[in-house]
Scaffold this active site. Structure first.
Site, PDB file in Angstrom:
ATOM      1  N   GLU A 293       0.880  -1.176   0.000  1.00 40.10           N
ATOM      2  CA  GLU A 293       0.000   0.000   0.000  1.00 40.10           C
ATOM      3  C   GLU A 293       0.908   1.213   0.000  1.00 40.10           C
ATOM      4  O   GLU A 293       1.788   1.334   0.869  1.00 40.10           O
ATOM      5  CB  GLU A 293      -0.925  -0.012   1.218  1.00 40.10           C
ATOM      6  CG  GLU A 293      -1.908  -1.183   1.222  1.00 40.10           C
ATOM      7  CD  GLU A 293      -2.782  -1.270  -0.030  1.00 40.10           C
ATOM      8  OE1 GLU A 293      -3.057  -0.226  -0.658  1.00 40.10           O
ATOM      9  OE2 GLU A 293      -3.173  -2.394  -0.400  1.00 40.10           O
ATOM     10  N   CYS A 327      -1.563   8.837   4.123  1.00 41.79           N
ATOM     11  CA  CYS A 327      -1.616   8.490   2.700  1.00 41.79           C
ATOM     12  C   CYS A 327      -2.949   8.915   2.112  1.00 41.79           C
ATOM     13  O   CYS A 327      -3.067   9.152   0.923  1.00 41.79           O
ATOM     14  CB  CYS A 327      -1.403   6.998   2.534  1.00 41.79           C
ATOM     15  SG  CYS A 327      -2.441   6.057   3.644  1.00 41.79           S
TER      16      CYS A 327
HETATM   17  P1  NAD Z   1       9.166   5.343   2.704  1.00 41.05           P
HETATM   18  O1  NAD Z   1       8.874   4.658   1.412  1.00 41.05           O
HETATM   19  O2  NAD Z   1      10.217   6.369   2.727  1.00 41.05           O
HETATM   20  O3  NAD Z   1       9.596   4.261   3.804  1.00 41.05           O
HETATM   21  C1  NAD Z   1       8.781   3.142   4.073  1.00 41.05           C
HETATM   22  C2  NAD Z   1       9.668   2.015   4.547  1.00 41.05           C
HETATM   23  O4  NAD Z   1      10.481   1.587   3.467  1.00 41.05           O
HETATM   24  C3  NAD Z   1      10.605   2.401   5.686  1.00 41.05           C
HETATM   25  O5  NAD Z   1      10.702   1.331   6.595  1.00 41.05           O
HETATM   26  C4  NAD Z   1      11.903   2.644   4.960  1.00 41.05           C
HETATM   27  O6  NAD Z   1      13.028   2.462   5.778  1.00 41.05           O
HETATM   28  C5  NAD Z   1      11.843   1.592   3.884  1.00 41.05           C
HETATM   29  N1  NAD Z   1      12.670   1.890   2.719  1.00 41.05           N
HETATM   30  C6  NAD Z   1      13.031   3.097   2.230  1.00 41.05           C
HETATM   31  N2  NAD Z   1      13.800   2.933   1.129  1.00 41.05           N
HETATM   32  C7  NAD Z   1      13.911   1.615   0.933  1.00 41.05           C
HETATM   33  C8  NAD Z   1      14.586   0.817  -0.041  1.00 41.05           C
HETATM   34  N3  NAD Z   1      15.274   1.369  -1.037  1.00 41.05           N
HETATM   35  N4  NAD Z   1      14.493  -0.529   0.051  1.00 41.05           N
HETATM   36  C9  NAD Z   1      13.781  -1.090   1.043  1.00 41.05           C
HETATM   37  N5  NAD Z   1      13.126  -0.393   1.999  1.00 41.05           N
HETATM   38  C10 NAD Z   1      13.188   0.939   1.935  1.00 41.05           C
HETATM   39  O7  NAD Z   1       7.766   5.916   3.251  1.00 41.05           O
HETATM   40  P2  NAD Z   1       7.496   6.738   4.576  1.00 41.05           P
HETATM   41  O8  NAD Z   1       8.009   8.121   4.386  1.00 41.05           O
HETATM   42  O9  NAD Z   1       7.877   5.989   5.784  1.00 41.05           O
HETATM   43  O10 NAD Z   1       5.898   6.754   4.561  1.00 41.05           O
HETATM   44  C11 NAD Z   1       5.187   7.642   3.770  1.00 41.05           C
HETATM   45  C12 NAD Z   1       4.688   6.989   2.505  1.00 41.05           C
HETATM   46  O11 NAD Z   1       3.886   5.858   2.846  1.00 41.05           O
HETATM   47  C13 NAD Z   1       3.780   7.895   1.704  1.00 41.05           C
HETATM   48  O12 NAD Z   1       4.053   7.748   0.337  1.00 41.05           O
HETATM   49  C14 NAD Z   1       2.388   7.396   2.052  1.00 41.05           C
HETATM   50  O13 NAD Z   1       1.415   7.690   1.080  1.00 41.05           O
HETATM   51  C15 NAD Z   1       2.634   5.932   2.186  1.00 41.05           C
HETATM   52  N6  NAD Z   1       1.614   5.287   3.004  1.00 41.05           N
HETATM   53  C16 NAD Z   1       0.645   4.572   2.377  1.00 41.05           C
HETATM   54  C17 NAD Z   1      -0.356   3.966   3.113  1.00 41.05           C
HETATM   55  C18 NAD Z   1      -1.438   3.174   2.437  1.00 41.05           C
HETATM   56  O14 NAD Z   1      -2.158   2.449   3.114  1.00 41.05           O
HETATM   57  N7  NAD Z   1      -1.597   3.297   1.122  1.00 41.05           N
HETATM   58  C19 NAD Z   1      -0.367   4.094   4.504  1.00 41.05           C
HETATM   59  C20 NAD Z   1       0.653   4.823   5.116  1.00 41.05           C
HETATM   60  C21 NAD Z   1       1.638   5.409   4.357  1.00 41.05           C
END
Ligand code: NAD
Length: 541
Positions: A293, A327
């Site tokens: 998501e 999100c």
């Molecule tokens: P992010 O993508 O920066 O990080 C999410 C996770 O991925 C973290 O644990 C991070 O350490 C990890 N990560 C980052 N780069 C990575 C890589 N290259 N390889 C593997 N893992 C990696 O997101 P965020 O800033 O923590 O959260 C915000 C984002 O999440 C927004 O885009 C938001 O829309 C989305 N979100 C979506 C939902 C949904 O249900 N659709 C819910 C909450 C948040």
């Protein structure tokens, strides 16, 4: 194995506490906030029965007071990730065979612990780590997390009771096996409930998990692990590792036993993960389940028949609560010319009444954005608007990171409906409004559909049932959660299963049986009571 068909307790949504001045819950959480804020937590990685402290540490600082250290956490690398994988696989032998009602009991106990003795802890930790107001912490870390745990137990029992028919002389049955291997959960900063649910939902169905929380959420992630442990989750079922996300992920995805990804975060990261899984596909023992998501560019469209005050409240709450870092947050709005001025007037009044600052002062409605990277990105977009001819700032537009990462709630008015802030997810307290001619309602619906790569949430405001019907049809594919006369945020487990399509994710609806079904691989067992002993069918004469 079970000796009864057990009915699980009926799940009900956890009531949201009010935290009004003078209430006992306000006093308890304030005390806990102070204790955490003035304390110094040392967060280990949790691998099996071990709390792993590598000595390679990072500090944790609240976004609203970034020079104040509230603790440290230990990071690991490839070897720790490999150890976590091996531990998960070892724990799977027993956990996957544990009767379901025992698994259910553990997670129901976790829900009760959060509802009771851990409520103040998980809320205060979320206020500090993610800079949530007490209300935002309560609806996330306490209530939504409790709801995920309780409702998922009910959904699990519904899934298990879904059985095929049986003809005379045979018995068909389906068992819902956990996936063969281990699950990798990667969680975002913005919801403590999601951080807990992503590993827990897979574990509930009998899987074991390697969990990598967001660096910005470790402080509250640690409380989640404390709850799981106290609830009696056996060692090794959920293993929490921290470190360089790419290194951890590459190690996980190189394992032939990798059986599924449970991800929530940004779209780009999810697409990269999908690509890596594809590149490794020949190495895996099974086809990994991929559940993700991700981002959104969530809309509000008002029809000329809408009530302007209700539209304004939808914008104010939908775009600015938790600084727009949901999100589902409304970030692009389409207003008819006939009511734009009135709606904007109300929104500006609301913004003028907001107080901004630390969540410890509970009169603040707006707190800080999560980290410097986010602050700088948002400031850059705001500055760009100040330069551009096709957009202007009509409210807010200031920012200050001297003490915390504070961005003033900002409203941009775009002349171009495809202006960059109408299309790109900013993930902050910034909303962009486009004003359309009332006569262009039908074309504006097409515009809403075609403006963004995302399809997460969206809302239509109208009192005209024909217009609502038209919008519901025209916007069918641009939101997985579609709201009529309501803000597009605030999905409740068991009531509004959550998820989006297009670039927003696989739409496996967290908080529903659909999500849990991704973590099982059904085995059909057909038993014939008296087996035939002659191959000849009657037609052969
Ligand atoms: P992010 O993508 O920066 O990080 C999410 C996770 O991925 C973290 O644990 C991070 O350490 C990890 N990560 C980052 N780069 C990575 C890589 N290259 N390889 C593997 N893992 C990696 O997101 P965020 O800033 O923590 O959260 C915000 C984002 O999440 C927004 O885009 C938001 O829309 C989305 N979100 C979506 C939902 C949904 O249900 N659709 C819910 C909450 C948040």
């Amino acid at each position: 194995m079970g000796k009864g068909f057990f009915n699980v307790p009926v799940a009900i949504n956890e009531p949201v506490k009010g935290y009004a001045p003078g209430s006992p819950e306000r006093e308890t959480v304030s005390k806990q906030y102070k204790a955490y804020f003035n304390g110094n937590v040392d967060v280990p990685m949790y691998i099996g029965s071990k709390e792993v402290r590598t000595g390679d540490t990072r500090t944790m600082t609240p976004p609203h007071d970034h020079q104040h250290v509230v603790g440290t956490y230990h990071i690991g690398g490839k070897a720790h990730t490999e150890e976590a994988i091996a531990t998960a696989l070892e724990a799977r032998n027993q956990w996957s065979q544990m009767p379901w009602e025992q698994r259910a009991a553990i997670f129901l106990r976790a829900a009760e612990l959060i509802a009771g003795p851990y409520r103040a802890k998980i809320n205060a930790a979320t206020m500090i780590a993610q800079s949530k107001t007490i209300h935002q912490a309560e609806i996330d870390a306490a209530c939504e997390f409790i709801d995920f745990l309780r409702f998922n137990v009910e959904f699990m029992s519904d899934i298990y009771s879904e059985q095929p028919n049986s003809d005379d002389g045979i018995w068909n049955r389906v068992e819902y096996r956990p996936l063969e291997g281990f699950i990798y959960a990667i969680t975002p900063f913005n919801f403590t409930a999601i951080a807990g649910n992503l590993p827990a939902s897979a574990a509930m169905m009998g899987n074991t998990v390697v969990w990598k929380p967001s660096d910005s959420q470790v402080f509250s992630a640690n409380v989640i692990m404390e709850v799981f442990k106290e609830a009696g989750l056996p060692d090794g079922v959920i293993n929490m590792v921290m470190g360089d996300p790419v290194e951890i992920t590459n190690t996980v995805l190189a394992s032939p036993d990798f059986a599924g990804l449970h991800f929530t975060g940004s779209t780009f990261v999810f697409k990269e993960l999908w690509k890596k899984i594809g590149e490794n596909i020949h190495n895996y023992k099974t086809y990994p389940r991929i559940v993700g998501e991700t981002g959104g560019k969530d809309f509000i469209i008002a029809h000329p028949s809408a009530n302007p005050k209700q539209v304004a409240t939808g914008i104010t709450r939908g775009a600015f609560e938790f600084q727009g870092q949901k999100c589902s947050a409304a970030s692009r709005v389409y207003l008819p010319k006939s009511m734009a001025e009135e709606v904007l007037g109300y929104v500006k009044e609301d913004i003028a009444s907001f107080k901004m600052g630390s969540p410890e002062d509970m009169s603040n409605f707006i707190t800080a954005v999560i980290h410097e990277g986010s602050f700088d990105k948002l400031a850059k977009y705001i500055d760009q608007v100040k330069e551009d001819a096709d957009a202007e700032i009509v409210a807010g537009g200031n920012y200050d990171k001297s003490k915390g990462y504070f961005i003033q709630p900002t409203v941009i008015l775009a002349k171009d409906p495809k202006y960059t802030t109408m299309c790109t997810e900013l993930f902050g307290p910034v909303v962009t409004i486009y004003v359309y001619d009332d006569a262009d309602w039908a074309d504006t619906l097409k515009l809403v559909d075609a403006t963004s790569e995302y399809a997460l949430t969206g809302a239509v405001f109208s009192t005209d049932r024909y217009a609502i019907t038209e919008a519901t049809k025209a916007l069918e594919n641009c939101a997985g959660n579609f709201y009529i006369n309501d803000k597009p945020t605030g999905a409740v487990v068991g009531q509004q299963p959550f998820g989006g399509a297009r670039a927003s994710g696989t739409n496996d609806k967290a908080g529903s049986a659909q999500n849990l079904l991704r973590w099982v691989s059904p085995r059909l067992i057909k038993e014939t009571f008296v087996s035939p002993s002659d191959y000849r069918y009657p037609f052969l004469g």
